[in-house]
Design an enzyme around this catalytic site. Structure first.
Site, PDB file in Angstrom:
ATOM      1  N   THR A 199       0.836  -1.201   0.000  1.00 20.42           N
ATOM      2  CA  THR A 199       0.000   0.000   0.000  1.00 20.42           C
ATOM      3  C   THR A 199       0.876   1.259   0.000  1.00 20.42           C
ATOM      4  O   THR A 199       1.975   1.228   0.542  1.00 20.42           O
ATOM      5  CB  THR A 199      -0.844  -0.036   1.293  1.00 20.42           C
ATOM      6  OG1 THR A 199      -1.701  -1.153   1.223  1.00 20.42           O
ATOM      7  CG2 THR A 199      -1.643   1.231   1.508  1.00 20.42           C
ATOM      8  N   ARG A 227     -13.503  -7.920  -1.562  1.00 22.47           N
ATOM      9  CA  ARG A 227     -12.865  -7.692  -0.249  1.00 22.47           C
ATOM     10  C   ARG A 227     -12.367  -6.243  -0.166  1.00 22.47           C
ATOM     11  O   ARG A 227     -11.771  -5.719  -1.095  1.00 22.47           O
ATOM     12  CB  ARG A 227     -11.701  -8.667  -0.066  1.00 22.47           C
ATOM     13  CG  ARG A 227     -10.898  -8.451   1.219  1.00 22.47           C
ATOM     14  CD  ARG A 227      -9.686  -7.573   1.004  1.00 22.47           C
ATOM     15  NE  ARG A 227      -8.836  -7.493   2.189  1.00 22.47           N
ATOM     16  CZ  ARG A 227      -7.831  -6.640   2.313  1.00 22.47           C
ATOM     17  NH1 ARG A 227      -7.535  -5.807   1.354  1.00 22.47           N
ATOM     18  NH2 ARG A 227      -7.111  -6.609   3.422  1.00 22.47           N
ATOM     19  N   VAL A 228     -12.625  -5.605   0.950  1.00 19.05           N
ATOM     20  CA  VAL A 228     -12.150  -4.242   1.163  1.00 19.05           C
ATOM     21  C   VAL A 228     -11.240  -4.239   2.380  1.00 19.05           C
ATOM     22  O   VAL A 228     -11.583  -4.818   3.426  1.00 19.05           O
ATOM     23  CB  VAL A 228     -13.339  -3.271   1.371  1.00 19.05           C
ATOM     24  CG1 VAL A 228     -12.844  -1.883   1.747  1.00 19.05           C
ATOM     25  CG2 VAL A 228     -14.191  -3.202   0.105  1.00 19.05           C
ATOM     26  N   GLY A 229     -10.093  -3.592   2.255  1.00 14.15           N
ATOM     27  CA  GLY A 229      -9.146  -3.536   3.377  1.00 14.15           C
ATOM     28  C   GLY A 229      -9.306  -2.270   4.186  1.00 14.15           C
ATOM     29  O   GLY A 229     -10.361  -1.627   4.185  1.00 14.15           O
ATOM     30  N   ASP A 230      -8.259  -1.903   4.874  1.00 14.33           N
ATOM     31  CA  ASP A 230      -8.295  -0.748   5.771  1.00 14.33           C
ATOM     32  C   ASP A 230      -8.071   0.583   5.063  1.00 14.33           C
ATOM     33  O   ASP A 230      -8.445   1.635   5.586  1.00 14.33           O
ATOM     34  CB  ASP A 230      -7.223  -0.898   6.856  1.00 14.33           C
ATOM     35  CG  ASP A 230      -5.823  -0.986   6.242  1.00 14.33           C
ATOM     36  OD1 ASP A 230      -5.634  -1.795   5.303  1.00 14.33           O
ATOM     37  OD2 ASP A 230      -4.925  -0.262   6.687  1.00 14.33           O
ATOM     38  N   THR A 250      -0.139   0.780   6.478  1.00 10.24           N
ATOM     39  CA  THR A 250       0.012  -0.309   5.516  1.00 10.24           C
ATOM     40  C   THR A 250       0.092  -1.623   6.295  1.00 10.24           C
ATOM     41  O   THR A 250       0.591  -1.646   7.414  1.00 10.24           O
ATOM     42  CB  THR A 250       1.290  -0.131   4.680  1.00 10.24           C
ATOM     43  OG1 THR A 250       1.530  -1.326   3.935  1.00 10.24           O
ATOM     44  CG2 THR A 250       2.511   0.138   5.538  1.00 10.24           C
ATOM     45  N   GLY A 251      -0.414  -2.687   5.704  1.00 10.57           N
ATOM     46  CA  GLY A 251      -0.347  -3.976   6.406  1.00 10.57           C
ATOM     47  C   GLY A 251      -1.600  -4.789   6.149  1.00 10.57           C
ATOM     48  O   GLY A 251      -2.362  -4.492   5.225  1.00 10.57           O
ATOM     49  N   GLY A 253      -4.981  -5.478   6.242  1.00  9.78           N
ATOM     50  CA  GLY A 253      -6.068  -4.552   6.500  1.00  9.78           C
ATOM     51  C   GLY A 253      -7.102  -5.017   7.508  1.00  9.78           C
ATOM     52  O   GLY A 253      -7.656  -4.214   8.261  1.00  9.78           O
TER      53      GLY A 253
HETATM   54  N1  GLY Z   1      -3.532  -2.457   3.886  1.00 10.85           N
HETATM   55  C1  GLY Z   1      -4.013  -2.769   2.634  1.00 10.85           C
HETATM   56  C2  GLY Z   1      -5.059  -3.779   2.635  1.00 10.85           C
HETATM   57  O1  GLY Z   1      -5.132  -4.601   3.541  1.00 10.85           O
HETATM   58  O2  GLY Z   1      -5.826  -3.788   1.714  1.00 10.85           O
END
Ligand code: GLY
Length: 340
Positions: A199, A227-230, A250-251, A253
């Site tokens: 990210t 799928r949606v991350g953070d 970043t990481g 999510g």
């Molecule tokens: N941090 C990015 C994600 O998990 O999508």
């Protein structure tokens, strides 16, 4: 004996410097956590150049008294246009072999925010996130609705093919081969290190002492469709508050959402008076690392103190100080370049 004392002093001073906020910073970026398999030695110069281009774009805004919001958008757009980073052009592939991108942006003075998730045709998702913030009553638009909105706003729309890169395709093939697909979708920790996490994000402080933060991503390689991350979740992957800090993460999510990492960092600064390094380390080193969850963050406070915290092999990153000096890193080695 003497060398032992010198070694101890050396380690002590390293840890003090490593854990002190960096002063006089006006702009910082990250290119997501990475290891030497993802960024081998021969790729390091290109990554440094990509980071430098991003800092140049953000600094050009701040140098002419532009806003932190414009600066973080410019810096992230540059990273989105660079196929080396997992955002925009370099986005990773989903389990269906497509690219679905997420982004968000937040302004610290107004606490306004905008975000898009699962977009597939917007060249620069960060600009769509900003348009959501400025042109709608909403904070987050997803999927086709977000793509259509961006088009109606006159933002650059591209064919989904634009996001194809050989490198990410091969990475996806490799990941699929490594993974037991049935356990993968129910176990977020299984994503660690088998999947790109790169990210991108930026934080900035402008001449009016206004903070802003922006984050953009292609997500995790082989993630489920939808799928949606953070990264598009305000308070998880992105947060900005002029009273505390601008934060981009970043990481993995799923954990950043569950722990509300960005908002939690801000709250530690606000309610426990922690400095940026203490607050960032509390979440990244003390909360995520013991659970074997990879992640990182950049945190900039309204006085220009910056923290980077990450629990991976590397966090490609860079920052600019008030005097226009750019400091760039892929792993530990620092590269210094002048922006003026
Ligand atoms: N941090 C990015 C994600 O998990 O999508």
């Amino acid at each position: 004996m003497k060398s032992l004392i010198l070694l101890i002093l050396g380690l002590l001073s390293f840890s003090i410097f490593a854990h002190s906020p960096i002063p006089n910073v006006i702009l910082a970026i990250h290119g997501g956590t990475a290891d030497t398999e993802e960024i081998p030695k021969n790729l390091e110069p290109e990554v440094i150049d990509g980071l430098f281009e991003s800092l140049k774009a953000g600094y050009a805004v701040l140098k002419t008294k532009g806003s932190s919001l414009d600066a973080v958008e410019a810096a992230v757009k540059s990273l989105e246009d660079n196929p080396l980073f997992n955002a925009g052009k370099g986005a990773v592939f989903t389990s269906q072999g497509k690219n679905e991108m997420d982004a968000s942006i937040m302004e610290g003075s107004t606490k306004k925010a905008g975000a898009v998730a699962s977009v597939t045709q917007i060249k620069n998702p960060i600009s769509a996130a900003r348009a959501v913030m400025e042109k709608t009553r909403h904070v987050l638009l997803v999927g086709d609705g977000a793509d259509q909105f961006a088009k109606a706003q006159g933002l650059k729309i591209v064919s989904p093919k634009y996001f194809y890169t050989d490198r990410r395709w091969k990475e996806w093939q490799k990941s699929k081969a490594k993974q037991n697909r049935s356990s993968q979708n129910s176990s977020p920790t299984a994503w660690n290190r088998h999947f790109s996490l790169g990210t991108v994000g930026s934080v900035a402080l402008d001449i009016k002492n206004g903070l802003a933060a922006a984050t953009s991503t292609g997500g995790l390689t082989d993630k489920m469709h939808g799928r949606v991350g953070d990264s598009p979740i305000i308070g998880a992957g992105t947060f900005a508050d002029n009273e505390t800090a601008a934060i981009s993460c970043t990481g993995v999510g799923e954990y950043f959402i569950r722990y509300g990492i960005a908002r939690e960092i801000s709250s530690l600064i606000k309610y426990k008076q922690l400095n940026v390094v203490q607050a960032a380390d509390t979440l990244i080193q003390n909360t995520l690392k013991p659970q074997n969850v990879e992640g990182g963050t950049i945190v900039l406070d309204p006085k220009g103190y910056l923290a980077f915290s990450y629990n991976a092999e590397g966090l490609p990153r860079g920052y600019v100080t008030q005097d226009g000096t750019a400091h760039l890193f892929v792993f530990d080695k620092e590269v210094v370049r002048l922006l003026k």
